[in-house]
Design an enzyme around this catalytic site. Structure first.
Site, PDB file in Angstrom:
ATOM      1  N   HIS A 169      33.991  26.209  51.656  1.00  0.00           N
ATOM      2  CA  HIS A 169      34.756  24.949  51.736  1.00  0.00           C
ATOM      3  C   HIS A 169      35.757  24.852  50.580  1.00  0.00           C
ATOM      4  O   HIS A 169      36.107  23.767  50.144  1.00  0.00           O
ATOM      5  CB  HIS A 169      33.828  23.727  51.723  1.00  0.00           C
ATOM      6  N   SER A 290      62.846  33.169  41.046  1.00  0.00           N
ATOM      7  CA  SER A 290      63.525  32.029  41.659  1.00  0.00           C
ATOM      8  C   SER A 290      64.973  32.020  41.183  1.00  0.00           C
ATOM      9  O   SER A 290      65.260  32.360  40.032  1.00  0.00           O
ATOM     10  CB  SER A 290      62.821  30.738  41.243  1.00  0.00           C
ATOM     11  N   LYS A 296      59.802  31.325  37.177  1.00  0.00           N
ATOM     12  CA  LYS A 296      59.011  31.591  38.379  1.00  0.00           C
ATOM     13  C   LYS A 296      58.782  33.075  38.634  1.00  0.00           C
ATOM     14  O   LYS A 296      59.628  33.918  38.377  1.00  0.00           O
ATOM     15  CB  LYS A 296      59.697  30.988  39.615  1.00  0.00           C
ATOM     16  N   GLU A 303      53.047  36.179  50.639  1.00  0.00           N
ATOM     17  CA  GLU A 303      53.478  35.078  51.516  1.00  0.00           C
ATOM     18  C   GLU A 303      54.018  35.630  52.830  1.00  0.00           C
ATOM     19  O   GLU A 303      53.796  35.059  53.901  1.00  0.00           O
ATOM     20  CB  GLU A 303      54.547  34.246  50.810  1.00  0.00           C
TER      21      GLU A 303
END
Ligand code: ARG
Length: 469
Positions: A169, A290, A296, A303
């Site tokens: 969970h 980025s 970043k 992804e």
């Protein structure tokens, strides 16, 4: 009637047309042409045609001399196509790869080329070509999956003793070794490879010799064709053979399942690589920056692994929708199969090496991993301790639950509670070695059965995985 009688040379880019007063319009041609997709079947088309020429000769439909001319012509066609540039492919006017190969065969072999298509249809031809192509693609995919398994295994071997939290969970559950977590991503790939091998058996069924739908009227030896082309069996029903794309749907399912597994690896690494977790660091090689935020470092490869799964699932649902409700025999709808199949393979061919590379170059922060294991994650081990002293588990669960609540009330961690409180909650905590009760390593070591996270069990697991590699 000069047009029909003059010569055996067929229209430039079409294999039909005798009964048509007009050719297809440009709009129809654009819709109907599949060469931009099926051009990549050229090797298979030539191989299938060479086998077919041999079968026609053995059946007495062409002479062996004609067969030799066809073979030589097809070899020249293959040699030419192997050097074709993108521009040459783009300039080819043909309807599909079958039309193109036949047109070039006329150029190479002359009128004997007109004998090759005897008893054959593009319906059994395209099914044969794409199955042949898929057999090769399945082998490549299997090798890529195996390589990713290897990468996971190499990392696992380095981290048999690294302790980290496991989650249910998405809440801290129990400590496991990092190796155990890594290997949890290798076994789904083992199942994918099993599925691929099973699907392969159904791919390796030869449709050639089914004609357009009713079978071949010449005595071609289909078993010999099967063996020549490396198939496992011949299709048992010609009507089914030209329409069967179950195998496409099956491969698309297997690839969608692979996509789901890669997506889950991606999600774990994205999450565990975030500053909040800090368990892993994805190498610069598989990260991007980025354009706006200088600090970043984004796990784009992971992804994309997550994102591509959606595309693979789409390919599967697309083909199922295409197949549903088709009347029997070949229908042009089936031309849609190849784009989905090629796209899924291409997607995984690009994705799998990057996922394997990400795993191989992953840095696992042993200190951060271990530090995230808090004492509450050993609550089950405390209950198990009471069980070993004869307390029924349900009761032990309740007793340890009280200790957890007490720790929450005191605002301390479970191992910071005074020992006499433990004994007050259950006398069976008397004389317990709290040092080892709260040692994550002891929790790992206790789970020593097959499939458990104990270092020895993981060692066996690694040996098992090695066996399927
Ligand atoms: N390009 C077609 C396909 O991919 C080949 C089969 C065409 N058959 C036909 N009867 N038009 O399915």
């Amino acid at each position: 009637m000069p047009e029909t009688a003059a010569t055996a040379t067929p229209p430039a880019a079409r294999l039909w047309g005798g009964r048509f007063a007009a050719g297809p319009g440009a709009d129809m041609d654009r819709l109907n042409r599949s060469l931009p997709v099926d051009f990549r079947l050229w090797r298979e088309d030539v191989a299938g045609s060479r086998a077919w020429a041999g079968a026609l000769a053995a059946a007495g439909v062409v002479t062996f001399a004609e067969c030799d001319e066809l073979q030589a012509g097809l070899a020249h066609v293959a040699a030419r196509l192997s050097t074709w540039s993108d521009a040459e492919w783009a300039a080819a006017p043909d309807e599909d790869i079958h039309s193109l190969v036949e047109r070039l065969l006329y150029q190479e072999a002359g009128d004997v080329a007109g004998k090759l298509h005897t008893g054959r249809s593009r319906n059994d031809q395209v099914a044969t070509d794409s199955r042949l192509w898929a057999l090769g693609a399945v082998s490549r995919l299997d090798a890529l999956l195996r390589d990713l398994q290897r990468a996971l295994l190499e990392q696992a071997e380095l981290h048999r003793d690294t302790t980290m939290p496991s989650y249910t969970h998405m809440q801290r559950a129990q400590p496991v070794s990092a190796a155990h977590w890594l290997l949890s991503h290798a076994w789904p790939l083992a199942r994918d490879r099993e599925r691929l091998a099973e699907a392969r058996d159904r791919v390796a069924v030869l449709p050639l010799g089914s004609g357009a739908i009713a079978g071949c009227p010449f005595p071609v030896d289909r078993v010999l064709l099967q063996e020549t082309l490396g198939f496992r069996a011949v299709s048992p029903n010609s009507v089914d053979a030209v329409a069967d794309r179950d195998w496409v749907a099956e491969l698309l399912f297997v690839m969608a399942m692979v996509g789901v597994h890669l997506s889950r690896i991606g999600e774990d690494l994205i999450l565990f690589g975030s500053a909040e977790f800090g368990f892993v660091r994805v190498s610069d090689r598989y990260s991007t920056g980025s354009s706006l935020m200088p600090q970043k470092r984004n796990p784009d490869a992971m992804e994309l692994a997550r994102g591509k799964a959606g595309r693979l699932i789409g390919g599967l649902t697309g083909i199922l929708a295409t197949l549903k409700g088709l009347p029997s025999g070949y229908n042009k709808d089936l031309q849609e199969d190849k784009e989905a199949l090629f796209d899924a393979f291409d997607t995984l061919e690009a994705l799998l090496p990057a996922v394997a590379g990400t795993v191989r170059t992953l840095e696992i922060d042993e200190v951060r991993c271990a530090a995230a294991v808090d004492a509450a994650m050993l609550a089950t081990d405390l209950a198990d301790h009471l069980v070993r002293r004869g307390v029924p588990f349900r009761e032990a669960h309740g007793l340890v639950g009280r200790l957890v609540r007490a720790a929450e009330e005191f605002g301390c961690s479970l191992d910071e509670l005074p020992e006499d409180l433990f004994v007050k909650v259950s006398p069976h905590f008397g004389g317990a070695d709290f040092g080892s009760l709260f040692a994550p390593e002891a929790s790992l070591a206790a789970r020593s059965g097959p499939g458990g996270t104990a270092p020895d069990a993981v060692k066996e697991q690694i040996a098992k995985l090695r066996a399927v590699l």
